[in-house]
Design a protein around this motif. Structure first.
Motif, PDB file in Angstrom:
ATOM      1  N   LYS A  48      27.677  27.662  99.926  1.00 57.08           N
ATOM      2  CA  LYS A  48      28.233  28.328 101.115  1.00 57.08           C
ATOM      3  C   LYS A  48      29.750  28.148 101.200  1.00 57.08           C
ATOM      4  CE  LYS A  48      27.680  26.157 104.912  1.00 57.08           C
ATOM      5  NZ  LYS A  48      27.042  25.504 106.083  1.00 57.08           N
ATOM      6  N   CYS A  49      30.221  26.987 100.791  1.00 57.72           N
ATOM      7  CA  CYS A  49      31.650  26.676 100.914  1.00 57.72           C
ATOM      8  C   CYS A  49      32.442  26.931  99.633  1.00 57.72           C
ATOM      9  CB  CYS A  49      31.826  25.217 101.330  1.00 57.72           C
ATOM     10  SG  CYS A  49      31.147  24.818 102.961  1.00 57.72           S
ATOM     11  N   SER A  50      31.779  27.430  98.604  1.00 57.94           N
ATOM     12  CA  SER A  50      32.458  27.605  97.317  1.00 57.94           C
ATOM     13  C   SER A  50      33.637  28.581  97.401  1.00 57.94           C
ATOM     14  CB  SER A  50      31.467  28.081  96.255  1.00 57.94           C
ATOM     15  OG  SER A  50      30.868  29.308  96.622  1.00 57.94           O
ATOM     16  N   GLN A  51      33.590  29.510  98.371  1.00 63.02           N
ATOM     17  CA  GLN A  51      34.688  30.469  98.519  1.00 63.02           C
ATOM     18  C   GLN A  51      36.003  29.767  98.853  1.00 63.02           C
ATOM     19  OE1 GLN A  51      33.879  33.033 101.881  1.00 63.02           O
ATOM     20  NE2 GLN A  51      33.031  31.344 103.069  1.00 63.02           N
ATOM     21  N   TYR A  52      35.912  28.598  99.490  1.00 64.29           N
ATOM     22  CA  TYR A  52      37.134  27.880  99.857  1.00 64.29           C
ATOM     23  C   TYR A  52      37.871  27.356  98.624  1.00 64.29           C
ATOM     24  CZ  TYR A  52      34.935  28.021 104.458  1.00 64.29           C
ATOM     25  OH  TYR A  52      34.342  28.451 105.619  1.00 64.29           O
ATOM     26  N   LEU A  53      37.141  27.205  97.527  1.00 58.66           N
ATOM     27  CA  LEU A  53      37.796  26.788  96.283  1.00 58.66           C
ATOM     28  C   LEU A  53      38.734  27.880  95.782  1.00 58.66           C
ATOM     29  CD1 LEU A  53      34.771  25.117  94.474  1.00 58.66           C
ATOM     30  CD2 LEU A  53      36.689  23.973  95.587  1.00 58.66           C
ATOM     31  N   ILE A  54      38.348  29.142  96.017  1.00 59.46           N
ATOM     32  CA  ILE A  54      39.225  30.261  95.646  1.00 59.46           C
ATOM     33  C   ILE A  54      40.466  30.246  96.538  1.00 59.46           C
ATOM     34  CG2 ILE A  54      39.415  32.757  95.407  1.00 59.46           C
ATOM     35  CD1 ILE A  54      36.386  32.849  95.001  1.00 59.46           C
ATOM     36  N   ASP A  55      40.257  29.971  97.838  1.00 62.65           N
ATOM     37  CA  ASP A  55      41.393  29.859  98.752  1.00 62.65           C
ATOM     38  C   ASP A  55      42.346  28.760  98.290  1.00 62.65           C
ATOM     39  OD1 ASP A  55      40.180  31.798 100.248  1.00 62.65           O
ATOM     40  OD2 ASP A  55      39.444  30.450 101.812  1.00 62.65           O
ATOM     41  N   LEU A  56      41.787  27.645  97.886  1.00 58.95           N
ATOM     42  CA  LEU A  56      42.607  26.521  97.424  1.00 58.95           C
ATOM     43  C   LEU A  56      43.385  26.889  96.167  1.00 58.95           C
ATOM     44  CD1 LEU A  56      43.400  23.546  97.732  1.00 58.95           C
ATOM     45  CD2 LEU A  56      41.349  22.941  96.425  1.00 58.95           C
ATOM     46  N   PHE A  57      42.728  27.610  95.271  1.00 53.13           N
ATOM     47  CA  PHE A  57      43.370  28.067  94.034  1.00 53.13           C
ATOM     48  C   PHE A  57      44.554  28.984  94.359  1.00 53.13           C
ATOM     49  CE2 PHE A  57      43.004  31.231  90.371  1.00 53.13           C
ATOM     50  CZ  PHE A  57      43.797  30.472  89.512  1.00 53.13           C
ATOM     51  N   ILE A  58      44.322  29.940  95.270  1.00 49.01           N
ATOM     52  CA  ILE A  58      45.377  30.882  95.653  1.00 49.01           C
ATOM     53  C   ILE A  58      46.523  30.150  96.349  1.00 49.01           C
ATOM     54  CG2 ILE A  58      45.934  32.864  97.124  1.00 49.01           C
ATOM     55  CD1 ILE A  58      43.039  33.836  96.613  1.00 49.01           C
ATOM     56  N   VAL A  73      48.929  42.409  95.401  1.00 47.67           N
ATOM     57  CA  VAL A  73      47.524  41.993  95.430  1.00 47.67           C
ATOM     58  C   VAL A  73      46.840  42.330  94.109  1.00 47.67           C
ATOM     59  CG1 VAL A  73      45.282  42.399  96.509  1.00 47.67           C
ATOM     60  CG2 VAL A  73      47.327  42.184  97.926  1.00 47.67           C
ATOM     61  N   GLU A  74      47.136  43.513  93.559  1.00 49.74           N
ATOM     62  CA  GLU A  74      46.522  43.929  92.292  1.00 49.74           C
ATOM     63  C   GLU A  74      46.915  42.995  91.156  1.00 49.74           C
ATOM     64  OE1 GLU A  74      48.181  45.903  94.354  1.00 49.74           O
ATOM     65  OE2 GLU A  74      46.536  47.158  95.138  1.00 49.74           O
ATOM     66  N   THR A  75      48.193  42.607  91.116  1.00 52.84           N
ATOM     67  CA  THR A  75      48.662  41.699  90.058  1.00 52.84           C
ATOM     68  C   THR A  75      48.028  40.318  90.202  1.00 52.84           C
ATOM     69  OG1 THR A  75      50.784  42.870  89.921  1.00 52.84           O
ATOM     70  CG2 THR A  75      50.702  40.652  89.002  1.00 52.84           C
ATOM     71  N   LYS A  76      47.936  39.864  91.442  1.00 50.20           N
ATOM     72  CA  LYS A  76      47.288  38.569  91.689  1.00 50.20           C
ATOM     73  C   LYS A  76      45.831  38.611  91.249  1.00 50.20           C
ATOM     74  CE  LYS A  76      50.190  36.986  95.534  1.00 50.20           C
ATOM     75  NZ  LYS A  76      50.240  36.629  96.964  1.00 50.20           N
ATOM     76  N   MET A  77      45.155  39.701  91.577  1.00 47.21           N
ATOM     77  CA  MET A  77      43.747  39.844  91.205  1.00 47.21           C
ATOM     78  C   MET A  77      43.581  39.820  89.682  1.00 47.21           C
ATOM     79  SD  MET A  77      41.426  39.885  93.482  1.00 47.21           S
ATOM     80  CE  MET A  77      40.158  40.625  92.459  1.00 47.21           C
ATOM     81  N   LYS A  78      44.479  40.509  88.988  1.00 46.17           N
ATOM     82  CA  LYS A  78      44.410  40.556  87.530  1.00 46.17           C
ATOM     83  C   LYS A  78      44.596  39.162  86.944  1.00 46.17           C
ATOM     84  CE  LYS A  78      46.325  42.931  83.482  1.00 46.17           C
ATOM     85  NZ  LYS A  78      47.309  43.935  83.004  1.00 46.17           N
ATOM     86  N   TYR A  79      45.536  38.416  87.481  1.00 44.06           N
ATOM     87  CA  TYR A  79      45.791  37.054  86.998  1.00 44.06           C
ATOM     88  C   TYR A  79      44.578  36.152  87.251  1.00 44.06           C
ATOM     89  CZ  TYR A  79      47.889  32.438  86.520  1.00 44.06           C
ATOM     90  OH  TYR A  79      48.157  31.144  86.137  1.00 44.06           O
ATOM     91  N   ILE A  80      44.037  36.233  88.459  1.00 47.78           N
ATOM     92  CA  ILE A  80      42.872  35.414  88.805  1.00 47.78           C
ATOM     93  C   ILE A  80      41.674  35.772  87.926  1.00 47.78           C
ATOM     94  CG2 ILE A  80      41.172  34.952  90.630  1.00 47.78           C
ATOM     95  CD1 ILE A  80      43.491  35.277  92.650  1.00 47.78           C
ATOM     96  N   GLU A  81      41.517  37.069  87.644  1.00 46.61           N
ATOM     97  CA  GLU A  81      40.423  37.507  86.772  1.00 46.61           C
ATOM     98  C   GLU A  81      40.596  36.944  85.362  1.00 46.61           C
ATOM     99  OE1 GLU A  81      38.257  41.619  85.189  1.00 46.61           O
ATOM    100  OE2 GLU A  81      40.061  41.719  86.414  1.00 46.61           O
TER     101      GLU A  81
END
Length: 220
Positions: A48-58, A73-81
Motif C-alpha cells: 500500500k505504501c510502496s508508491q511513497y518510494l517513488i515519491d522519495l526517489f523523485i 514531466v515527459e523527460t522525467k518520466m523517460k529517465y525514471i523508466e
C-alpha cells in the motif's frame, strides 16, 4: 534488499531486526510480504505504501540533480523508466544468482578445494546413508540432501567439465557448539581428482599434508 516473505523466518537474522523488517516504515503496520533492506537501520515497506518510494526517489533527484529538477514531466518520466528497467534487470540477475546452488547454500558448503587422488571413503556416507542417519534433523532432511547432491554435481561439472561419479557426505566437528556440520567429497573419473566442500575454511588446514598444496576457493 530483499522480499520480506523470503527472509521473515530466517533465524540468522536477529529477532529485533526481523521485527523491524516486518513493520512498514510508512504506516507502522505489521507485514509478512513487501520490500525490505538492511543498513544501519532495518526497513520494510508494504504494498500500500510502496508508491511513497517513488515519491522519495523523485524528491531525491529534484534535490540533488538540477537538470532533472528543471526537466519536463515527459523527460522525467523517460529517465525514471530507464532507471526502472536497469533496476529490474539487476534484480532478475540477483534472483538467478540466489537460486543457483541453493541447496549447497542451505548446507553452507561455501568453500572447496581439489585434493588430488583419494580412493578411501570408509568414514563417509552415501546419500541414502546420510538421509537415514540424519532423518531427525530438519536442516538435513531428504529434500535438502538430495538437492545438495544435485547442486554438487552441477558445480563440479562447471569447474571440471565432468560430472562426479562418487559423491559422499561426512561429519565435521563444530567445536563452538559441540555438534557436527556436513562436508561433501566428490570424485571425477578424469585423472581421479577429488574435491572437498565444506563450510569452514580452517578445516582444510587439517588435511593440508605435504604434497597436497591445497588452494581453497569459494563456491559462492
Amino acid at each position: 534488499m530483499a522480499r520480506i516473505s523470503t527472509i521473515k523466518n530466517e533465524n540468522a537474522i536477529p529477532r529485533e531486526d526481523r521485527e523491524q523488517l516486518s513493520t512498514c516504515l510508512f504506516c507502522d503496520e505489521k507485514i509478512s510480504k513487501g520490500g525490505c533492506w538492511a543498513g544501519s537501520k532495518c526497513i520494510g515497506v508494504c504494498k500500500k505504501c510502496s508508491q511513497y518510494l517513488i515519491d522519495l526517489f523523485i524528491d531525491t533527484l529534484d534535490d540533488t540533480d538540477e537538470s532533472f529538477k528543471k526537466s519536463s514531466v515527459e523527460t522525467k518520466m523517460k529517465y525514471i523508466e530507464q532507471m526502472g528497467v536497469k533496476r529490474i534487470v539487476k534484480k532478475e540477475e540477483d534472483s538467478k544468482k540466489q537460486e543457483k546452488y541453493s541447496y549447497i547454500k542451505k548446507l553452507n558448503l561455501k568453500y572447496y578445494a581439489e585434493v588430488g587422488i583419494i580412493d578411501f571413503f570408509e568414514c563417509t556416507m552415501t546419500i541414502v546413508e546420510a538421509i537415514n542417519k540424519l532423518s531427525g534433523v530438519d536442516k538435513y532432511n531428504e529434500e535438502v540432501l538430495n538437492g545438495c547432491e544435485n547442486d554438487v554435481k552441477e558445480f563440479i561439472y562447471s569447474i571440471s567439465r565432468e560430472y562426479p561419479h562418487t559423491i559422499r557426505f561426512f561429519a565435521i566437528p563444530d567445536l563452538n557448539y559441540g555438534t557436527f556440520r556436513l562436508g561433501c567429497v566428490a570424485k571425477i573419473q578424469n585423472n581421479g581428482s577429488t574435491y572437498i566442500l565444506c563450510g569452514n575454511r580452517s578445516y582444510f588446514e587439517g588435511i593440508d599434508e605435504p604434497g597436497y598444496n591445497l588452494t581453497v576457493k569459494e563456491v559462492y
